[in-house]
Write an enzyme that holds these catalytic residues in place. Structure first.
Site, PDB file in Angstrom:
ATOM      1  N   SER A 282       8.209  -1.951   1.546  1.00 14.99           N
ATOM      2  CA  SER A 282       7.211  -1.005   1.065  1.00 14.99           C
ATOM      3  C   SER A 282       6.641  -0.187   2.207  1.00 14.99           C
ATOM      4  CB  SER A 282       6.071  -1.785   0.397  1.00 14.99           C
ATOM      5  OG  SER A 282       4.940  -0.974   0.218  1.00 14.99           O
TER       6      SER A 282
ATOM      7  N   ARG B 180     -11.700   3.905  -2.716  1.00 13.87           N
ATOM      8  CA  ARG B 180     -11.330   2.495  -2.932  1.00 13.87           C
ATOM      9  C   ARG B 180     -11.052   1.859  -1.579  1.00 13.87           C
ATOM     10  NH1 ARG B 180      -6.079   1.238  -6.635  1.00 13.87           N
ATOM     11  NH2 ARG B 180      -5.040   2.138  -4.798  1.00 13.87           N
TER      12      ARG B 180
ATOM     13  N   TYR C 279      -0.796  -8.829   0.851  1.00 19.12           N
ATOM     14  CA  TYR C 279       0.474  -8.327   0.277  1.00 19.12           C
ATOM     15  C   TYR C 279       1.227  -7.518   1.333  1.00 19.12           C
ATOM     16  CZ  TYR C 279       3.710  -5.135  -1.843  1.00 19.12           C
ATOM     17  OH  TYR C 279       4.840  -4.399  -2.109  1.00 19.12           O
TER      18      TYR C 279
ATOM     19  N   LYS D 256       4.995  -8.180   3.369  1.00 20.49           N
ATOM     20  CA  LYS D 256       6.126  -7.260   3.484  1.00 20.49           C
ATOM     21  C   LYS D 256       6.484  -7.044   4.956  1.00 20.49           C
ATOM     22  CE  LYS D 256       7.189  -6.632  -0.755  1.00 20.49           C
ATOM     23  NZ  LYS D 256       8.468  -7.193  -1.282  1.00 20.49           N
TER      24      LYS D 256
HETATM   25  C1  WQD Z   1      -2.443   5.765  -5.577  1.00 17.49           C
HETATM   26  C2  WQD Z   1      -3.645   6.679  -5.401  1.00 17.49           C
HETATM   27  C3  WQD Z   1      -5.725   5.498  -5.351  1.00 17.49           C
HETATM   28  C4  WQD Z   1      -5.843   4.184  -9.485  1.00 17.49           C
HETATM   29  C5  WQD Z   1       0.195   0.668  -4.053  1.00 17.49           C
HETATM   30  C6  WQD Z   1       0.464  -0.443  -3.126  1.00 17.49           C
HETATM   31  C7  WQD Z   1       1.723  -0.187  -2.366  1.00 17.49           C
HETATM   32  C8  WQD Z   1       2.852   0.112  -3.319  1.00 17.49           C
HETATM   33  C9  WQD Z   1       2.493   1.241  -4.265  1.00 17.49           C
HETATM   34  C10 WQD Z   1       4.140  -1.876  -3.641  1.00 17.49           C
HETATM   35  C11 WQD Z   1      -4.687   6.102  -4.437  1.00 17.49           C
HETATM   36  C12 WQD Z   1      -5.669   6.443  -6.542  1.00 17.49           C
HETATM   37  C13 WQD Z   1      -5.438   4.745  -8.294  1.00 17.49           C
HETATM   38  C14 WQD Z   1      -6.963   4.734 -10.179  1.00 17.49           C
HETATM   39  C15 WQD Z   1      -7.188   6.382  -8.453  1.00 17.49           C
HETATM   40  N1  WQD Z   1       3.201  -1.028  -4.071  1.00 17.49           N
HETATM   41  N2  WQD Z   1      -6.105   5.837  -7.805  1.00 17.49           N
HETATM   42  N3  WQD Z   1      -7.590   5.829  -9.633  1.00 17.49           N
HETATM   43  O1  WQD Z   1      -2.491   2.137  -3.469  1.00 17.49           O
HETATM   44  O2  WQD Z   1      -0.923   4.061  -2.897  1.00 17.49           O
HETATM   45  O3  WQD Z   1       0.011   1.822  -3.303  1.00 17.49           O
HETATM   46  O4  WQD Z   1       1.284   0.860  -4.923  1.00 17.49           O
HETATM   47  O5  WQD Z   1       4.839  -1.812  -2.693  1.00 17.49           O
HETATM   48  O6  WQD Z   1       2.014  -1.338  -1.624  1.00 17.49           O
HETATM   49  O7  WQD Z   1      -0.596  -0.499  -2.206  1.00 17.49           O
HETATM   50  O8  WQD Z   1      -0.916   3.098  -5.212  1.00 17.49           O
HETATM   51  O9  WQD Z   1      -1.207   3.808  -7.535  1.00 17.49           O
HETATM   52  O10 WQD Z   1      -2.809   2.095  -6.573  1.00 17.49           O
HETATM   53  O11 WQD Z   1      -2.966   4.455  -5.841  1.00 17.49           O
HETATM   54  O12 WQD Z   1      -7.775   7.367  -7.974  1.00 17.49           O
HETATM   55  O13 WQD Z   1      -7.395   4.270 -11.274  1.00 17.49           O
HETATM   56  O14 WQD Z   1      -4.305   6.796  -6.664  1.00 17.49           O
HETATM   57  O15 WQD Z   1      -7.030   5.480  -4.776  1.00 17.49           O
HETATM   58  O16 WQD Z   1      -5.272   7.157  -3.708  1.00 17.49           O
HETATM   59  P1  WQD Z   1      -1.196   2.824  -3.650  1.00 17.49           P
HETATM   60  P2  WQD Z   1      -1.986   3.305  -6.368  1.00 17.49           P
END
Ligand code: WQD
Length: 337
Positions: free
Chosen positions: A125, A295, A150, A154
């Site tokens: 990842s 967040r 997590y 990785k």
């Molecule tokens: C994306 C953006 C949030 C939800 C995660 C894991 C990473 C990988 C992919 C496995 C961010 C914003 C989210 C919401 C929001 N997984 N958001 N409102 O955090 O980039 O990555 O998933 O390998 O390891 O960390 O993905 O989809 O959670 O967030 O504004 O209700 O959307 O703050 O900026 P992230 P995400």
């Protein structure tokens, strides 16, 4: 026909990879303990592929059972997805994550040299980079301290795969560093099945559009980005799945003890607000959202350099953000709260 063992093959990326392996002429065999997926995925795969899909309901760490599966199915390649993957949950249950994602991987590699496996694709990842100093992120970027257990599993996982491969008599391995997988198979027969309320943006977005939530909270619009919301590299899960087929082809031409790490993304960044507005344009559905606080642990911006994936895997993302959101919505409409 070459047989590829897909651990976690009933999961989101695993199931889409099973489809692409089968369509590329491989025989995928699934190992899954269904701790984070459903048996209905197997039925959906058989319907989609119009063929029986061989699967074993077991934990990938049960190497006695794994030995007999590998011998019986004459496996020579493994794509290893089986792992816990929730950032938030890993903070609450770190030891479960280290046991399943790290100790299990060590046991798997202790076992691999005693069986006929030659090619190993590891599900890694972009989280291994932490907050990148330079964009797009290249594979030689330093691994910064991960922001969650997590992410640490990785980082450790890649090190275990590399070190074990370097002393293996026959193994060639590659770690694929996924950016943000989204979307679903265009057939809407398989897709993302979040357990509980999703933390990830796109499943929460499609659930909100379906009326499952009152509104989406945008986690921060005061980032140093064009519209203030955070930027990510959203890759269609079908494109990501195809990269795994290319990774096996790539390894087949390598000598024993070969190891590499490759980014798998689109190379394009999109903000949270971009994603919301693109979804609304593609579906015609207005999504209720409001701006909330940042967040904890979120990155400002990350997107992949895809030069290696393009050049050495001979792979590039073909689907757009529009395609992914359209497919995600079609899939969401098949689900029930
Ligand atoms: C994306 C953006 C949030 C939800 C995660 C894991 C990473 C990988 C992919 C496995 C961010 C914003 C989210 C919401 C929001 N997984 N958001 N409102 O955090 O980039 O990555 O998933 O390998 O390891 O960390 O993905 O989809 O959670 O967030 O504004 O209700 O959307 O703050 O900026 P992230 P995400």
């Amino acid at each position: 026909m070459q047989t590829v063992l897909v651990t976690g093959g009933a999961g989101f990326i695993g199931s889409h990879t099973v489809v692409e392996l089968a369509e590329a002429g491989y025989r995928p065999v699934i190992i899954d303990n269904f701790s984070n997926s459903k048996y209905s995925v197997i039925e959906a795969l058989q319907k989609l592929l119009r063929q029986t899909v061989t699967y074993y309901e077991q934990d990938y760490q049960d190497t006695d059972k794994l030995r007999s599966v590998i011998a019986k199915e004459q496996v020579d390649s493994i794509v290893h997805f089986a792992a816990f993957k929730s950032v938030g949950e890993s903070v609450k249950k770190p030891l479960q994550y280290y046991s399943n994602n790290v100790s299990g991987l060590v046991e798997l590699f202790r076992f691999l040299d005693s069986v006929s496996i030659k090619n190993f694709v590891f599900s890694s990842s972009c989280t291994v980079y932490g907050e990148p100093d330079k964009l797009p992120v290249i594979e030689s970027s330093p691994m910064k301290p991960a922001t969650s257990p997590y992410g640490r599993t990785k980082q450790m996982g890649e090190i275990i795969v590399e070190d074990a491969t370097r002393v293996s008599p026959a193994l060639r391995s590659v770690s694929l560093r996924y950016f943000n997988p989204i979307g679903a198979h265009p057939s809407a027969l398989i897709g993302e099945l979040p357990i509980g309320t999703p933390n990830n943006l796109v499943p929460f977005l499609t659930q909100t559009a379906a009326g499952w939530h009152k509104e989406l909270i945008v986690h921060g619009d005061d980032y140093p980005t064009p519209d203030g919301s955070a930027i990510r590299d959203y890759i269609h899960v079908v494109d990501l799945a195809k990269a795994h087929v290319k990774a096996i082809e790539y390894l087949k031409n390598k000598k024993a003890r070969f190891y590499n790490e490759i980014n798998v993304g689109t190379g394009e960044g999109h903000s949270v607000l971009d994603v919301i507005h693109t979804f609304e344009n593609v579906t015609g559905i207005q999504v209720p959202y409001k701006i909330g606080p940042r967040r904890e642990g979120d990155l400002v911006s990350t997107y992949a350099s895809t030069n290696n994936a393009n050049a050495i895997l001979d792979w590039r993302a073909e689907k757009t953000l529009d395609d992914a959101l359209e497919d995600a919505w079609r899939w969401q409409q098949t689900l029930h709260q």
